[in-house]
Each structure stands twice: as structure tokens, then as C-alpha cells.
Scaffold this active site. Sequence first.
Site, PDB file in Angstrom:
ATOM      1  N   CYS A 119       0.809  -1.227   0.000  1.00 51.54           N
ATOM      2  CA  CYS A 119       0.000   0.000   0.000  1.00 51.54           C
ATOM      3  C   CYS A 119       0.841   1.276   0.000  1.00 51.54           C
ATOM      4  CB  CYS A 119      -0.939   0.005   1.208  1.00 51.54           C
ATOM      5  SG  CYS A 119      -2.110  -1.373   1.208  1.00 51.54           S
ATOM      6  N   HIS A 264      -3.619   6.853   3.219  1.00 49.52           N
ATOM      7  CA  HIS A 264      -4.028   5.602   2.584  1.00 49.52           C
ATOM      8  C   HIS A 264      -5.442   5.282   3.047  1.00 49.52           C
ATOM      9  CE1 HIS A 264      -4.402   1.501   1.410  1.00 49.52           C
ATOM     10  NE2 HIS A 264      -4.159   0.994   2.597  1.00 49.52           N
ATOM     11  N   ASN A 294     -10.882   0.242  -0.415  1.00 49.70           N
ATOM     12  CA  ASN A 294      -9.431   0.214  -0.266  1.00 49.70           C
ATOM     13  C   ASN A 294      -8.841  -0.350  -1.555  1.00 49.70           C
ATOM     14  OD1 ASN A 294      -6.759  -0.554   0.279  1.00 49.70           O
ATOM     15  ND2 ASN A 294      -7.185  -1.023   2.413  1.00 49.70           N
TER      16      ASN A 294
END
Length: 337
Positions: A119, A264, A294
Site C-alpha cells: 500500500c 491511505h 481500499n
Amino acid sequence: MQTAGPALRILGSGCHRPARRVPSSDFDARLGLASGASEAATGVAWRGVAADGETASWMAARAAQAALSAAGIGGETLDAIVSTCAVMEQPIPCQAALVQRALGLGDSGIPAFDVNATCLGFVVALDLVAAGIATGRYRRVLVVASELPSRGLRADVPLTAPLFGDGAAALVLGAAAPGDDSALLAWRMETYADSADACRIRGGGTRIAPGDRAHCDIDPDVYRFEMDGPATFRLAGRRLPRLLERLLAAAGIGLDAIDCVVPHQASGGGLDRIVRALRLPEARVVRILAEHGNQVAASLPHALHHAIVGGRLQRGQTCLLLGTGAGLSLGGAVLRY
């Protein structure tokens, strides 16, 4: 007082969103949950799910074309193509090579390589590209992330199945012109591998190779994504405040001087915890989780693109990028846009 950093400028940004949109109510029905339970648990109302023809490299090329158009340049002028996806379309060749071909640049000779920090891939690529630009190695670099987490999730896990969404985002990075104060002011990353098992896909590499029946017969989900959410949140809550303190000190600014915060998009609860723990100014925090889910490595560049095209981040303003990734790793960057 702000310290000088590499003269890095975002020349253009773009994204690709799959045409197919899936509501969280679908997961409620599939998992036998009360109406609204999936959205309440994840903070995600909708997410994109790629169709059969929407490969990771194809989506990446669509996002890249949008970024190149915004930058006003052609792909043939790039000095490098960097892919930052967490899970590649295929193990070999690197994802960036497939993106180069999907862009119609397969005979260009432009260097194409991957950076995988899950990520945090975009944050890591940002630092590497800035260093290359500062030394004169590069002038214009395409950084792209394209993810299809829908292909690797266990459909019966209520904390992960409704959380993730497919999509791609790209940015063209270049050297700032004389008199332009765009810069990467600071960058920091920390990894705590004692918690490496908190986010993982065990199969597919050389330890548990594809087709290894001995493992698959025992555990059919060995190639699926697994996450210990509570462990990840505990580590982030404990470590992120200190990381942010060091990051801002390196940038030479305080949190009150940050105009835009791009975290994030991990989960609704995770975003809320980070905002509270770090005392981030909520009005400046960019949230796209509810509409996109996500998107793993594409999450940060997509949220940054959203901030740019939505006017949340203006030229001359300062942006904080912050997140966590498998490893477990924590990282961030301070940009003057």
C-alpha cells in the site's frame, strides 16, 4: 522555516475506475448480514469491480493516458515507467513492462520496472523518482498503480470481502522549472517485520508455488489475502505519531502548515483512528474510501489525484501523504505541490 528538498513537480494525474459498481448491500445479502452491516464495519458504500477484460495493465494504461494528457505530453517522452502495484498481473515480466506494452510503447526502449511496498508503493516510488530527477537521470517519469483485489479475496470474510475495490491511478512526475517551488520536502519509511504475518498472501511465490497440491489440499485459501486488522491498527496507533513527528521535523514545518492530508484509504475505522491519534485537521483530510473502497497501492495516488482535480490541493500548497502497508511498514511524505 521550510527546508529545501528535491525539486519535484507533479505534472499530471489520472485514474481509471471500473464501470461495474458493487454496493455494500450485495455483501450483506451474500454473507447473511443485517442491512447496512458491511458499510458500517468497513466505511465502504460502493466499490469498483473489474470486468473480465479489465486487466491490471489495461486499467493502468487508461489511468496513465489520463495523467499524460493532464501533463500535456506524449508517452514517448517519458524517461521511465514505474509500476507500484502490490499484486502483479503475473509474476514475470514485471507489471511495468505490461503497462508499457498496453500504452503502445512496447518498442520504445523506455526503462520499465516495479517498486513493491504494497500500500506504500507510491510513497516509495516518489522518493526514488525524486532522487533520480535530482541527479539528472530522469526528466519525466510515469508512476502508476493498478490493483484488482476482488480477484484475491475470500468471499466469506466480512471484514475484508466488502472492504476492497479495484482501480488504477497514475501520476507523471518531473523536475520543477526554475522559479517553481514544487518539491519533495521530506520522506520517511519504517518497517517492523516482526508483524509481517499481519497482512499477507502466502502462496504464489517460491515457498508455496502455484499448483503445490500438498498445501492447497490442506488450505484452499493459501493464495487468498489474509489480514489481522486489529494487529495492524495497534501497530499504526503506536508507531505513526512518532513517524509523523520525525517527518514534519525533516520537512521543517508544523502540522498546522499542512494544507491537505492524503492518507491511505485503509478502512473507515482505520482512517478515524489515524485522524484522532495524530490530531489531523479533519477538514483537510481527503477521504475517497466510501465510494471506491481500499484500492491497495492505488489508494494513495487515487486519493491524491482526487485532491488535485477537486481543487483540494492547489499549486504552492503543502500536502502530507501518510499510510501503512504489509511488512508491516509505515511511511509518509511531505510535498509542496
